[in-house]
Write a protein that holds these residues in place. Structure first.
Motif: not given
Length: 260
Positions: A70-71, A73-74, A77-78, A81
């Motif tokens: 999950e980290e 994945k985040n 995304v970051y 961004h």
């Protein structure tokens, strides 16, 4: 066949001895089996504890793996961004660079324009009727002083000049009364002054015994006919909000060219 008593006793003793030995062997075998069973149960319990511990550790590891996934994945995304932000900022930087160059060109053009606008204000005031003349001249002097100040932006200087032009425009649309100076036959006198736009400019002394009107053609104050004095007083009352607005009859302060 008959056995003797002694032989029978020996036979019984042998049988008993053999039976006792078998009993002892059976008891020992049972004890050994119970010991093995106990050891087996203990080993089984220990193995179950190890299995439970391994299962718990496996669950914890699975949870850690899921959190890490999950980290990741985040973080992806970051990262995407941030990449978009960097790309946007690069575009803004290029745009700002272009704008800075344009501002330099604009400033080189706006400064001469502002000085030209100041010259235009001077021309308006010098050729116009002496409506609040001292205030208008002071305003121009302040603007000229403002132009050389480094702590004031060009935008603010331009705004002040536009504001001065707006005030000049307002003089042409308002009915206003104020106190000021008039030059009568070479003498400066204090008086009440009233203007209706730029159409009419009149004055009266404080005791209302003398009345004058501005003659734009001769650039002088001239006495007003006594028949117009009540109308002038009425105009002063309206301007000072002492009377309701109504029809006003005032001397016209227009030169021949302005009347056309």
């Amino acid at each position: 066949m008959k056995l003797t008593r002694s032989k029978l006793a020996l036979l019984l003793a042998a049988v008993y001895s053999s039976s006792f030995s078998a009993s002892l062997w059976a008891q020992e075998s049972l004890n050994q089996a119970q010991s093995v069973q106990s050891r087996t149960n203990a080993a089984s319990a220990s193995s179950q504890k190890n299995i439970d511990k391994s299962a718990e550790q496996s669950l914890e590891l699975r949870g850690d793996i899921e959190r890490l996934q999950e980290e990741v994945k985040n973080m992806k995304v970051y990262r995407d961004h941030l990449s978009a932000l960097v790309k946007s900022q690069e575009g803004e930087a290029d745009s700002l660079a272009v704008q800075i160059e344009e501002i330099k060109d604009t400033r080189q053009g706006i400064v001469p324009l502002m000085y030209s606008m100041l010259d235009g204000l001077k021309s308006i005031v010098s050729n116009d009727k002496p409506i609040k003349l001292a205030q208008r001249q002071q305003r121009i002097e302040k603007l000229e002083s403002l132009m050389t100040r480094a702590d004031v932006s060009d935008a603010e200087k331009y705004r002040r000049i536009l504001e001065a032009y707006q005030i000049e425009m307002d003089y042409g649309t308002k009915l206003d009364a104020y106190q000021g100076e008039v030059d009568i036959d070479g003498q400066t006198r204090q008086a009440d002054i009233l203007h209706l736009g730029r159409i009419s400019l009149v004055a009266r002394n404080f005791d209302q015994s003398e009345y004058w009107a501005w003659n734009q053609k001769t650039q002088t104050w001239q006495s007003v006919d006594a028949s117009l004095q009540p109308e002038i007083n009425k105009a002063f009352s309206v301007a000072m909000q002492q009377s309701a607005p109504g029809l006003l009859i005032l001397p016209v302060s227009l030169a021949k060219g302005e009347a056309n």
